[in-house]
Design an enzyme around this catalytic site. Sequence first.
Site, PDB file in Angstrom:
ATOM      1  CD  GLU A   1      -2.994  -1.093   2.247  1.00 20.49           C
ATOM      2  OE1 GLU A   1      -2.612  -0.601   3.337  1.00 20.49           O
ATOM      3  OE2 GLU A   1      -4.103  -1.615   2.078  1.00 20.49           O
TER       4      GLU A   1
ATOM      5  CD  GLU B   1       4.589 -20.551  12.972  1.00 21.47           C
ATOM      6  OE1 GLU B   1       4.662 -20.606  14.213  1.00 21.47           O
ATOM      7  OE2 GLU B   1       3.633 -20.052  12.363  1.00 21.47           O
TER       8      GLU B   1
END
Length: 295
Positions: A81, A112
């Site tokens: 963004e 992870e």
Amino acid sequence: MALPRTEQTSPGHARLDEYGTLELVQAFIDDQAAAALAVRAAAPGLARAVEAAAGRLEQGGRIIYVGAGTSGRLGLLDSVELHPTFSWPPERALALLAGGPTAVHLAVEGAEDDRERGALDLAALRPGPSDVVLLLAASGATPFALGALEAARAAGALTIGIANNPDSPLAAGAEVGITLDTGPEVISGSTRLKAGTAQKIALNTFSSAVMVRLNKVYGNLMVDVRATNAKLVRRAIRLIEAASGAPEERAREAFEACGGQVKTAIVALRLGLAPDQARERLAAVRGSVRAALGA
């Protein structure tokens, strides 16, 4: 061994599955208020992060977001963004997600937990002293993020660690450590809930404040918006009108003459300059509209 706060059972919702639908919805909504409070409590740390990051980025550095699962996806969202909102170059806003691009849409089991992969993925970006590496993990102990933290520190990059558990190794090991203490979730351990909300608020706050410091905003107008569609073109013209006092048609003409650069159009209109002169004036003051106008 005591469970971290984000994994503990919420004492207020032991009979969640028996709630009526309205009560159930209200429980989830009401719990989100704690997310905003947790970020507010972390404001001094966020302010330190903004000041430190702005200094590095002024030297041409990049923002590199690192995380797994929800945390990684939130970092990716923030990175994407920055370009349309502030014309921040995409190559200077990168995101590393445990499990790679596939993990945007599908959970990549075990990714992870790979500390070495976190270090290797970060090192592959060749970070340097002008870069800002922002690491997110609700637990504050995700191995992928900790591996990336080690590699970033070894490269001399600024490290900012954001976690939701107090005394986490991620926050402790980063140059700027930020704890968003959101506590237990309504659904025990589901940190996509208020822990994720708190991270989103913190990311919005951090990146927006950094962009203000980098002169991407004049007053509270996002004057570096990149007008890539009809809606954003209309917004850009309204911004020029608001900042220059020019009527719509004159603002549109200036917008087009200045190659769609809102800042340039504002300075050109306010000071009666040609587009090239306005660009030169902005360049001389690091893109600050206020300084270019001498006000």
